[in-house]
Design an enzyme around this catalytic site. Structure first.
Site, PDB file in Angstrom:
ATOM      1  N   ARG A  81      42.379 110.710 115.183  1.00 20.80           N
ATOM      2  CA  ARG A  81      41.251 109.780 115.045  1.00 20.80           C
ATOM      3  C   ARG A  81      40.294 109.917 116.224  1.00 20.80           C
ATOM      4  O   ARG A  81      40.712 110.138 117.344  1.00 20.80           O
ATOM      5  CB  ARG A  81      41.777 108.335 114.976  1.00 20.80           C
ATOM      6  CG  ARG A  81      41.980 107.859 113.556  1.00 20.80           C
ATOM      7  CD  ARG A  81      42.741 106.573 113.467  1.00 20.80           C
ATOM      8  NE  ARG A  81      42.320 105.536 114.391  1.00 20.80           N
ATOM      9  CZ  ARG A  81      42.891 104.334 114.444  1.00 20.80           C
ATOM     10  NH1 ARG A  81      43.876 104.023 113.625  1.00 20.80           N
ATOM     11  NH2 ARG A  81      42.481 103.432 115.310  1.00 20.80           N
ATOM     12  N   ARG A 107      40.509 100.675 124.688  1.00 26.91           N
ATOM     13  CA  ARG A 107      41.024  99.804 123.625  1.00 26.91           C
ATOM     14  C   ARG A 107      42.128  98.892 124.155  1.00 26.91           C
ATOM     15  O   ARG A 107      42.228  97.740 123.757  1.00 26.91           O
ATOM     16  CB  ARG A 107      41.541 100.644 122.456  1.00 26.91           C
ATOM     17  CG  ARG A 107      40.403 101.244 121.633  1.00 26.91           C
ATOM     18  CD  ARG A 107      40.855 102.410 120.788  1.00 26.91           C
ATOM     19  NE  ARG A 107      41.841 102.055 119.792  1.00 26.91           N
ATOM     20  CZ  ARG A 107      42.641 102.930 119.184  1.00 26.91           C
ATOM     21  NH1 ARG A 107      42.565 104.218 119.493  1.00 26.91           N
ATOM     22  NH2 ARG A 107      43.503 102.519 118.288  1.00 26.91           N
ATOM     23  N   ARG A 114      41.506  89.532 115.677  1.00 28.21           N
ATOM     24  CA  ARG A 114      41.728  90.068 117.023  1.00 28.21           C
ATOM     25  C   ARG A 114      40.846  89.432 118.078  1.00 28.21           C
ATOM     26  O   ARG A 114      40.753  89.940 119.190  1.00 28.21           O
ATOM     27  CB  ARG A 114      41.712  91.589 117.061  1.00 28.21           C
ATOM     28  CG  ARG A 114      40.485  92.252 116.648  1.00 28.21           C
ATOM     29  CD  ARG A 114      40.779  93.610 116.035  1.00 28.21           C
ATOM     30  NE  ARG A 114      41.281  94.636 116.902  1.00 28.21           N
ATOM     31  CZ  ARG A 114      41.932  95.719 116.442  1.00 28.21           C
ATOM     32  NH1 ARG A 114      42.181  95.873 115.167  1.00 28.21           N
ATOM     33  NH2 ARG A 114      42.312  96.640 117.247  1.00 28.21           N
ATOM     34  N   LYS A 130      51.451  98.425 114.100  1.00 26.07           N
ATOM     35  CA  LYS A 130      51.065  97.406 113.116  1.00 26.07           C
ATOM     36  C   LYS A 130      50.912  98.019 111.728  1.00 26.07           C
ATOM     37  O   LYS A 130      51.424  97.504 110.747  1.00 26.07           O
ATOM     38  CB  LYS A 130      49.728  96.743 113.498  1.00 26.07           C
ATOM     39  CG  LYS A 130      49.723  96.039 114.832  1.00 26.07           C
ATOM     40  CD  LYS A 130      48.360  95.412 115.128  1.00 26.07           C
ATOM     41  CE  LYS A 130      47.225  96.415 115.257  1.00 26.07           C
ATOM     42  NZ  LYS A 130      47.325  97.316 116.416  1.00 26.07           N
ATOM     43  N   ARG A 137      49.464 110.796 117.199  1.00 23.64           N
ATOM     44  CA  ARG A 137      49.205 110.253 115.867  1.00 23.64           C
ATOM     45  C   ARG A 137      48.278 111.177 115.082  1.00 23.64           C
ATOM     46  O   ARG A 137      47.317 111.728 115.615  1.00 23.64           O
ATOM     47  CB  ARG A 137      48.552 108.879 115.955  1.00 23.64           C
ATOM     48  CG  ARG A 137      48.081 108.419 114.571  1.00 23.64           C
ATOM     49  CD  ARG A 137      47.823 106.968 114.488  1.00 23.64           C
ATOM     50  NE  ARG A 137      46.792 106.551 115.411  1.00 23.64           N
ATOM     51  CZ  ARG A 137      46.456 105.276 115.548  1.00 23.64           C
ATOM     52  NH1 ARG A 137      47.064 104.341 114.837  1.00 23.64           N
ATOM     53  NH2 ARG A 137      45.527 104.931 116.393  1.00 23.64           N
TER      54      ARG A 137
HETATM   55  P1  AP5 Z   1      50.301 102.786 113.993  1.00 26.19           P
HETATM   56  O1  AP5 Z   1      51.203 102.130 112.993  1.00 26.19           O
HETATM   57  O2  AP5 Z   1      49.202 103.639 113.507  1.00 26.19           O
HETATM   58  O3  AP5 Z   1      49.790 101.701 115.052  1.00 26.19           O
HETATM   59  P2  AP5 Z   1      48.721 100.545 114.910  1.00 26.19           P
HETATM   60  O4  AP5 Z   1      49.263  99.359 115.649  1.00 26.19           O
HETATM   61  O5  AP5 Z   1      48.302 100.356 113.500  1.00 26.19           O
HETATM   62  O6  AP5 Z   1      47.593 101.189 115.798  1.00 26.19           O
HETATM   63  P3  AP5 Z   1      46.017 101.302 115.558  1.00 26.19           P
HETATM   64  O7  AP5 Z   1      45.503 102.319 116.525  1.00 26.19           O
HETATM   65  O8  AP5 Z   1      45.705 101.485 114.115  1.00 26.19           O
HETATM   66  O9  AP5 Z   1      45.593  99.916 116.042  1.00 26.19           O
HETATM   67  P4  AP5 Z   1      44.218  99.487 116.480  1.00 26.19           P
HETATM   68  O10 AP5 Z   1      44.448  98.044 116.501  1.00 26.19           O
HETATM   69  O11 AP5 Z   1      43.710 100.057 117.744  1.00 26.19           O
HETATM   70  O12 AP5 Z   1      43.283 100.169 115.398  1.00 26.19           O
HETATM   71  P5  AP5 Z   1      42.574  99.592 114.097  1.00 26.19           P
HETATM   72  O13 AP5 Z   1      42.523 100.652 113.087  1.00 26.19           O
HETATM   73  O14 AP5 Z   1      43.137  98.277 113.750  1.00 26.19           O
HETATM   74  O15 AP5 Z   1      51.247 103.632 114.993  1.00 26.19           O
HETATM   75  C1  AP5 Z   1      50.670 104.396 116.041  1.00 26.19           C
HETATM   76  C2  AP5 Z   1      51.412 105.746 116.161  1.00 26.19           C
HETATM   77  O16 AP5 Z   1      52.735 105.525 116.624  1.00 26.19           O
HETATM   78  C3  AP5 Z   1      51.548 106.493 114.815  1.00 26.19           C
HETATM   79  O17 AP5 Z   1      51.432 107.861 115.047  1.00 26.19           O
HETATM   80  C4  AP5 Z   1      52.956 106.117 114.344  1.00 26.19           C
HETATM   81  O18 AP5 Z   1      53.492 107.110 113.521  1.00 26.19           O
HETATM   82  C5  AP5 Z   1      53.704 105.951 115.655  1.00 26.19           C
HETATM   83  N1  AP5 Z   1      54.714 104.898 115.625  1.00 26.19           N
HETATM   84  C6  AP5 Z   1      54.627 103.683 114.999  1.00 26.19           C
HETATM   85  N2  AP5 Z   1      55.761 102.968 115.198  1.00 26.19           N
HETATM   86  C7  AP5 Z   1      56.571 103.740 115.979  1.00 26.19           C
HETATM   87  C8  AP5 Z   1      57.877 103.562 116.538  1.00 26.19           C
HETATM   88  N3  AP5 Z   1      58.575 102.423 116.335  1.00 26.19           N
HETATM   89  N4  AP5 Z   1      58.385 104.568 117.306  1.00 26.19           N
HETATM   90  C9  AP5 Z   1      57.683 105.719 117.502  1.00 26.19           C
HETATM   91  N5  AP5 Z   1      56.448 105.950 116.992  1.00 26.19           N
HETATM   92  C10 AP5 Z   1      55.894 104.983 116.248  1.00 26.19           C
HETATM   93  O19 AP5 Z   1      41.107  99.349 114.675  1.00 26.19           O
HETATM   94  C11 AP5 Z   1      40.296 100.426 115.095  1.00 26.19           C
HETATM   95  C12 AP5 Z   1      38.977  99.899 115.619  1.00 26.19           C
HETATM   96  O20 AP5 Z   1      38.289  99.202 114.562  1.00 26.19           O
HETATM   97  C13 AP5 Z   1      39.083  98.879 116.751  1.00 26.19           C
HETATM   98  O21 AP5 Z   1      39.191  99.500 118.012  1.00 26.19           O
HETATM   99  C14 AP5 Z   1      37.765  98.112 116.563  1.00 26.19           C
HETATM  100  O22 AP5 Z   1      36.686  98.827 117.083  1.00 26.19           O
HETATM  101  C15 AP5 Z   1      37.618  98.061 115.052  1.00 26.19           C
HETATM  102  N6  AP5 Z   1      38.220  96.854 114.457  1.00 26.19           N
HETATM  103  C16 AP5 Z   1      39.269  96.788 113.590  1.00 26.19           C
HETATM  104  N7  AP5 Z   1      39.565  95.524 113.261  1.00 26.19           N
HETATM  105  C17 AP5 Z   1      38.677  94.752 113.939  1.00 26.19           C
HETATM  106  C18 AP5 Z   1      38.478  93.335 114.040  1.00 26.19           C
HETATM  107  N8  AP5 Z   1      39.269  92.465 113.393  1.00 26.19           N
HETATM  108  N9  AP5 Z   1      37.478  92.901 114.843  1.00 26.19           N
HETATM  109  C19 AP5 Z   1      36.693  93.747 115.522  1.00 26.19           C
HETATM  110  N10 AP5 Z   1      36.824  95.086 115.481  1.00 26.19           N
HETATM  111  C20 AP5 Z   1      37.815  95.591 114.699  1.00 26.19           C
HETATM  112 MG    MG Z   2      46.495 100.726 112.444  1.00 22.22          MG
END
Ligand code: AP5
Ligand code: MG
Ligand code: ZN
Length: 214
Positions: free
Chosen positions: A160, A171, A88, A13, A127
């Site tokens: 992270r 997760r 989410r 994402k 990552r």
């Molecule tokens: P990346 O682009 O970083 O993936 P992502 O989908 O952004 O993954 P996140 O881990 O950031 O998602 P998340 O939803 O768990 O975390 P968030 O920060 O939102 O890609 C991942 C890896 O793969 C990278 O190394 C990249 O280089 C690689 N990659 C990407 N595309 C690729 C491809 N096509 N091929 C190969 N490799 C690839 O949330 C973190 C925490 O915050 C949550 O767990 C929760 O506790 C809290 N939080 C955040 N938002 C909310 C909300 N709205 N409500 C409640 N809690 C929340």
């Molecule tokens: Mg992300």
């Protein structure tokens, strides 16, 4: 253009949202990045959010919704925005729908970046994130030029805290319980589009551009 990025943790994402933001010149709003910035700066919000994030749980809706509603009300969001990691839960999606309906607006696209669970754990362990500027890398698929140093700002890149394999499993299960129902929610609103997130990053982006238009 107002876009939501849906998808499991690690689906890509953030990777795609950054490119969308650059191409269409709209802000990229990641709730995860906002929480991590608050943790880094030691704010009250950061302290609360960290307790949940480190366990792979969602931060409560009441800490999340107002934050996003305030952000999308800012001037730079007038031409649209790309939401990454929000909504989410169904209550978050309803809060967003209601806030936009009040001002006569609605979201244009919800893009689901589809990646099976099997691929996710590998991606997360490779990552590396820059906690200073939010840039994301992968040790195999998207490495930094110098090991451990952010290309964009020169700070160090780190694994992270929530990317440990046990936390990633948690997760994923939280995602299936609480976030996956949003796919049907946006299907019913007729704005859901799906892309195959297992393809290489630039191909995923081309597929997204084909949906959004040049
Ligand atoms: P990346 O682009 O970083 O993936 P992502 O989908 O952004 O993954 P996140 O881990 O950031 O998602 P998340 O939803 O768990 O975390 P968030 O920060 O939102 O890609 C991942 C890896 O793969 C990278 O190394 C990249 O280089 C690689 N990659 C990407 N595309 C690729 C491809 N096509 N091929 C190969 N490799 C690839 O949330 C973190 C925490 O915050 C949550 O767990 C929760 O506790 C809290 N939080 C955040 N938002 C909310 C909300 N709205 N409500 C409640 N809690 C929340
Ligand atoms: Mg992300
Ligand atoms: Zn950086």
């Amino acid at each position: 253009m107002k876009i939501i990025m849906l998808g499991a943790p690690g689906a890509g994402k953030g990777t795609q949202a950054k490119q969308i933001a650059a191409k269409y010149e709209i802000p990229h709003i990641s709730t995860g990045d906002i929480f991590r910035a608050n943790i880094k700066n030691g704010t009250e919000l950061g302290k609360k959010a960290k307790e949940y994030m480190d366990q792979g749980m969602l931060v409560p809706d009441e800490l999340t919704c107002d934050l996003v509603m305030d952000r999308i009300a800012q001037d730079d969001c007038e031409r649209g925005f790309v939401l990454d990691g929000f909504p989410r839960t169904i209550p978050q999606a309803e809060a967003l729908t209601n806030a936009l309906t009040k001002i006569g607006q609605s979201m244009d696209y919800a893009i689901d970046v589809d990646v099976p669970d099997e691929n996710i754990v590998n991606r997360m362990s490779g990552r590396r994130a820059c906690l200073n500027c939010g840039a994301t890398y992968h040790i195999v698929f998207n490495p930094t030029k110098a090991e451990g140093v952010c290309d964009a700002c020169g700070n160090e890149t780190v694994l992270r805290d929530d990317d440990k394999p046990e936390t990633v499993q948690k997760r994923l299960s939280v995602y299936h319980d609480q976030t996956q129902p949003l796919i049907d929610y946006y299907k019913e609103q007729n704005i859901l589009k799906s892309v195959d997130g297992t393809k290489p990053m630039d191909e995923v982006f081309s597929d997204i551009v084909a949906i959004l238009g040049e």
